[in-house]
Design a protein around this motif. Structure first.
Motif, PDB file in Angstrom:
ATOM      1  N   GLY A 141       0.826  -1.203   0.000  1.00 23.03           N
ATOM      2  CA  GLY A 141       0.000   0.000   0.000  1.00 23.03           C
ATOM      3  C   GLY A 141       0.857   1.248   0.000  1.00 23.03           C
ATOM      4  O   GLY A 141       0.538   2.249  -0.646  1.00 23.03           O
ATOM      5  N   GLN A 142       1.976   1.200   0.742  1.00 21.65           N
ATOM      6  CA  GLN A 142       2.959   2.283   0.764  1.00 21.65           C
ATOM      7  C   GLN A 142       4.348   1.667   0.640  1.00 21.65           C
ATOM      8  O   GLN A 142       4.639   0.676   1.295  1.00 21.65           O
ATOM      9  N   PHE A 143       5.172   2.289  -0.181  1.00 21.36           N
ATOM     10  CA  PHE A 143       6.547   1.810  -0.322  1.00 21.36           C
ATOM     11  C   PHE A 143       7.502   2.983  -0.153  1.00 21.36           C
ATOM     12  O   PHE A 143       7.321   4.038  -0.775  1.00 21.36           O
ATOM     13  N   TYR A 144       8.521   2.774   0.674  1.00 23.27           N
ATOM     14  CA  TYR A 144       9.550   3.788   0.891  1.00 23.27           C
ATOM     15  C   TYR A 144      10.855   3.297   0.275  1.00 23.27           C
ATOM     16  O   TYR A 144      11.357   2.220   0.634  1.00 23.27           O
ATOM     17  N   LEU A 145      11.378   4.083  -0.645  1.00 27.19           N
ATOM     18  CA  LEU A 145      12.642   3.747  -1.306  1.00 27.19           C
ATOM     19  C   LEU A 145      13.796   4.304  -0.483  1.00 27.19           C
ATOM     20  O   LEU A 145      13.869   5.505  -0.232  1.00 27.19           O
ATOM     21  N   VAL A 146      14.673   3.427  -0.068  1.00 29.03           N
ATOM     22  CA  VAL A 146      15.791   3.809   0.796  1.00 29.03           C
ATOM     23  C   VAL A 146      17.043   4.014  -0.041  1.00 29.03           C
ATOM     24  O   VAL A 146      17.428   3.140  -0.831  1.00 29.03           O
ATOM     25  N   GLY A 147      17.681   5.163   0.101  1.00 25.39           N
ATOM     26  CA  GLY A 147      18.905   5.423  -0.640  1.00 25.39           C
ATOM     27  C   GLY A 147      18.655   6.115  -1.962  1.00 25.39           C
ATOM     28  O   GLY A 147      17.623   6.761  -2.160  1.00 25.39           O
ATOM     29  N   ASP A 148      19.593   5.944  -2.893  1.00 28.58           N
ATOM     30  CA  ASP A 148      19.571   6.745  -4.118  1.00 28.58           C
ATOM     31  C   ASP A 148      19.329   5.943  -5.391  1.00 28.58           C
ATOM     32  O   ASP A 148      19.714   6.356  -6.475  1.00 28.58           O
ATOM     33  N   ALA A 149      18.681   4.796  -5.301  1.00 31.27           N
ATOM     34  CA  ALA A 149      18.385   3.992  -6.497  1.00 31.27           C
ATOM     35  C   ALA A 149      17.431   4.727  -7.426  1.00 31.27           C
ATOM     36  O   ALA A 149      16.641   5.581  -6.996  1.00 31.27           O
ATOM     37  N   GLU A 150      17.487   4.400  -8.701  1.00 31.42           N
ATOM     38  CA  GLU A 150      16.572   4.970  -9.685  1.00 31.42           C
ATOM     39  C   GLU A 150      15.142   4.582  -9.310  1.00 31.42           C
ATOM     40  O   GLU A 150      14.832   3.413  -9.090  1.00 31.42           O
ATOM     41  N   GLN A 151      14.240   5.559  -9.238  1.00 34.29           N
ATOM     42  CA  GLN A 151      12.915   5.299  -8.690  1.00 34.29           C
ATOM     43  C   GLN A 151      11.857   4.951  -9.728  1.00 34.29           C
ATOM     44  O   GLN A 151      10.758   4.513  -9.356  1.00 34.29           O
ATOM     45  N   LYS A 152      12.125   5.051 -11.015  1.00 33.38           N
ATOM     46  CA  LYS A 152      11.086   4.882 -12.030  1.00 33.38           C
ATOM     47  C   LYS A 152      10.400   3.526 -11.974  1.00 33.38           C
ATOM     48  O   LYS A 152       9.202   3.405 -12.219  1.00 33.38           O
ATOM     49  N   ALA A 153      11.147   2.465 -11.674  1.00 31.74           N
ATOM     50  CA  ALA A 153      10.581   1.123 -11.699  1.00 31.74           C
ATOM     51  C   ALA A 153       9.772   0.787 -10.448  1.00 31.74           C
ATOM     52  O   ALA A 153       9.030  -0.190 -10.438  1.00 31.74           O
ATOM     53  N   PHE A 154       9.899   1.587  -9.400  1.00 36.57           N
ATOM     54  CA  PHE A 154       9.225   1.277  -8.137  1.00 36.57           C
ATOM     55  C   PHE A 154       7.815   1.856  -8.140  1.00 36.57           C
ATOM     56  O   PHE A 154       7.610   3.019  -8.489  1.00 36.57           O
ATOM     57  N   GLU A 155       6.839   1.047  -7.724  1.00 37.52           N
ATOM     58  CA  GLU A 155       5.450   1.478  -7.697  1.00 37.52           C
ATOM     59  C   GLU A 155       4.999   1.785  -6.271  1.00 37.52           C
ATOM     60  O   GLU A 155       5.643   1.390  -5.304  1.00 37.52           O
ATOM     61  N   ASN A 156       3.862   2.496  -6.180  1.00 35.81           N
ATOM     62  CA  ASN A 156       3.255   2.832  -4.881  1.00 35.81           C
ATOM     63  C   ASN A 156       4.259   3.500  -3.938  1.00 35.81           C
ATOM     64  O   ASN A 156       4.201   3.322  -2.726  1.00 35.81           O
ATOM     65  N   MET A 157       5.164   4.276  -4.526  1.00 30.86           N
ATOM     66  CA  MET A 157       6.207   4.888  -3.720  1.00 30.86           C
ATOM     67  C   MET A 157       5.666   6.071  -2.938  1.00 30.86           C
ATOM     68  O   MET A 157       5.155   7.029  -3.503  1.00 30.86           O
ATOM     69  N   GLN A 158       5.753   5.984  -1.625  1.00 27.86           N
ATOM     70  CA  GLN A 158       5.286   7.049  -0.751  1.00 27.86           C
ATOM     71  C   GLN A 158       6.313   8.168  -0.671  1.00 27.86           C
ATOM     72  O   GLN A 158       5.980   9.343  -0.710  1.00 27.86           O
ATOM     73  N   SER A 159       7.580   7.778  -0.554  1.00 27.80           N
ATOM     74  CA  SER A 159       8.634   8.763  -0.380  1.00 27.80           C
ATOM     75  C   SER A 159       9.985   8.081  -0.546  1.00 27.80           C
ATOM     76  O   SER A 159      10.085   6.857  -0.484  1.00 27.80           O
ATOM     77  N   ARG A 160      11.009   8.897  -0.754  1.00 31.38           N
ATOM     78  CA  ARG A 160      12.380   8.407  -0.695  1.00 31.38           C
ATOM     79  C   ARG A 160      12.974   8.833   0.641  1.00 31.38           C
ATOM     80  O   ARG A 160      12.830   9.987   1.056  1.00 31.38           O
ATOM     81  N   ILE A 161      13.611   7.888   1.324  1.00 36.40           N
ATOM     82  CA  ILE A 161      14.256   8.221   2.582  1.00 36.40           C
ATOM     83  C   ILE A 161      15.734   7.841   2.492  1.00 36.40           C
ATOM     84  O   ILE A 161      16.095   6.937   1.740  1.00 36.40           O
ATOM     85  N   PRO A 162      16.591   8.524   3.223  1.00 39.97           N
ATOM     86  CA  PRO A 162      18.028   8.265   3.100  1.00 39.97           C
ATOM     87  C   PRO A 162      18.422   6.934   3.744  1.00 39.97           C
ATOM     88  O   PRO A 162      17.749   6.450   4.665  1.00 39.97           O
ATOM     89  N   PHE A 163      19.505   6.372   3.263  1.00 43.51           N
ATOM     90  CA  PHE A 163      20.082   5.211   3.929  1.00 43.51           C
ATOM     91  C   PHE A 163      20.978   5.702   5.058  1.00 43.51           C
ATOM     92  O   PHE A 163      21.960   6.394   4.830  1.00 43.51           O
ATOM     93  N   ASN A 164      20.619   5.363   6.281  1.00 45.97           N
ATOM     94  CA  ASN A 164      21.491   5.682   7.415  1.00 45.97           C
ATOM     95  C   ASN A 164      21.487   4.526   8.420  1.00 45.97           C
ATOM     96  O   ASN A 164      21.309   4.717   9.613  1.00 45.97           O
ATOM     97  N   GLU A 165      21.664   3.334   7.864  1.00 48.73           N
ATOM     98  CA  GLU A 165      21.884   2.111   8.649  1.00 48.73           C
ATOM     99  C   GLU A 165      20.711   1.777   9.558  1.00 48.73           C
ATOM    100  O   GLU A 165      20.866   1.349  10.688  1.00 48.73           O
ATOM    101  N   GLY A 166      19.497   1.952   9.020  1.00 43.71           N
ATOM    102  CA  GLY A 166      18.288   1.515   9.702  1.00 43.71           C
ATOM    103  C   GLY A 166      17.539   2.572  10.462  1.00 43.71           C
ATOM    104  O   GLY A 166      16.341   2.405  10.753  1.00 43.71           O
ATOM    105  N   VAL A 167      18.192   3.683  10.789  1.00 45.15           N
ATOM    106  CA  VAL A 167      17.553   4.706  11.617  1.00 45.15           C
ATOM    107  C   VAL A 167      16.350   5.323  10.901  1.00 45.15           C
ATOM    108  O   VAL A 167      15.260   5.470  11.489  1.00 45.15           O
ATOM    109  N   SER A 168      16.500   5.679   9.635  1.00 48.31           N
ATOM    110  CA  SER A 168      15.393   6.320   8.918  1.00 48.31           C
ATOM    111  C   SER A 168      14.224   5.357   8.715  1.00 48.31           C
ATOM    112  O   SER A 168      13.066   5.780   8.680  1.00 48.31           O
ATOM    113  N   VAL A 169      14.506   4.058   8.587  1.00 51.95           N
ATOM    114  CA  VAL A 169      13.433   3.065   8.432  1.00 51.95           C
ATOM    115  C   VAL A 169      12.590   3.006   9.707  1.00 51.95           C
ATOM    116  O   VAL A 169      11.348   3.043   9.664  1.00 51.95           O
ATOM    117  N   VAL A 170      13.244   2.945  10.868  1.00 54.11           N
ATOM    118  CA  VAL A 170      12.497   2.896  12.126  1.00 54.11           C
ATOM    119  C   VAL A 170      11.812   4.235  12.389  1.00 54.11           C
ATOM    120  O   VAL A 170      10.684   4.275  12.902  1.00 54.11           O
TER     121      VAL A 170
END
Length: 260
Positions: free
Chosen positions: A216-245
């Motif tokens: 239903g919601q997908f968060y892309l972590v880091g700097d990968a190309e986003q075109k292929a990802f669907e239902n993307m809510q936002s891009r968040i930075p990779f910082n070793e799990g902190v941004s995911v939590v």
């Protein structure tokens, strides 16, 4: 508000650059779990790695390994479901890999996952989960180019990527194309009574695209190309799990944090 099912990839998403789960991240995950949140994982790692990495996490719901091709219940120490490779095609592919020094084969025996050095005899005897090759980049590139056009179709998915713990080493993973991370997430959600719209997922690479398609919601972590990802809510930075939590807590408590 409807409860959410949080599903996250591990390497490049939740783990440190060294492929570990930070202790503070584990504590925060466990606090969410103690409050009743459902958190699980889908990873390209094998069973042994996943059990070791997730040992500090107190979640007892199933998670997926081998890029989604197997579902494991840690509370019961039980394999729940898997998508096996087609034996006829694997016999042909196996002959091409038979002389490869650094190939492993993962299979199911008596409903338990086994991993051994590659051997053609195993293909004839057991249901196969995956075949992997781990070697220096030049060797992996040569093998990949030799097999991908012949076999990466229909039921077989062949993926190549760098080792998350050693960027000088590359990996080929061969799995059933129908047993990807999206299929695994759907299976787990159905098992727990969640709809696809209730899934909040996190990933960082091409093997997470199928996960993005069903969440239903997908968060892309880091700097990968986003075109292929669907239902993307936002891009968040990779910082070793902190941004995911942080993002999980934001969804639970409606706290609009800035992901740094």
């Amino acid at each position: 508000m409807n409860k959410k099912l949080f599903i996250t990839d591990l390497d490049g998403t939740l783990l440190t650059k060294g492929g570990k789960l930070d202790a503070k991240v584990a504590l925060r995950l466990n606090e969410l779990i103690r409050q009743g949140e459902q958190i699980t994982f889908v990873t390209g790692r094998d069973m042994t790695d996943a059990e070791m990495i997730l040992g500090a996490v107190q979640s007892e719901i199933p998670y997926a390994v081998y890029n989604g091709s197997a579902i494991y219940d840690p509370s019961k120490k039980k394999l729940l479901h898997y998508w096996s490779l087609p034996s006829k095609q694997m016999k042909k592919l196996g002959r091409e890999l038979n002389k490869c020094a650094n190939a492993n084969i993962t299979f199911v025996q008596d409903n338990e996952i086994r991993k051994e050095k590659f051997c053609l005899k195993i293909i004839n005897r057991y249901s196969l989960l995956s075949i992997s090759v781990r070697d220096k980049k030049s060797i992996v590139d040569s093998i990949y180019e030799r097999i991908v056009d012949k076999y990466d179709n229909g039921e077989i998915l062949i993926q190549k990527y760098s080792d998350p713990e050693n960027d000088k080493v590359y990996i080929i993973d061969i799995t059933n194309s129908y047993g990807d991370k999206g299929a695994a997430a759907r299976y787990i959600a159905n098992l727990l009574g969640f709809g696809m719209q209730d899934i909040v997922a996190f990933g960082n690479d091409s093997n997470d695209i199928s996960l993005s398609c069903i969440a239903g919601q997908f968060y892309l972590v880091g700097d990968a190309e986003q075109k292929a990802f669907e239902n993307m809510q936002s891009r968040i930075p990779f910082n070793e799990g902190v941004s995911v939590v942080d993002c999980m807590e934001d969804n639970v408590f409606n706290v609009n944090k800035k992901y740094k």
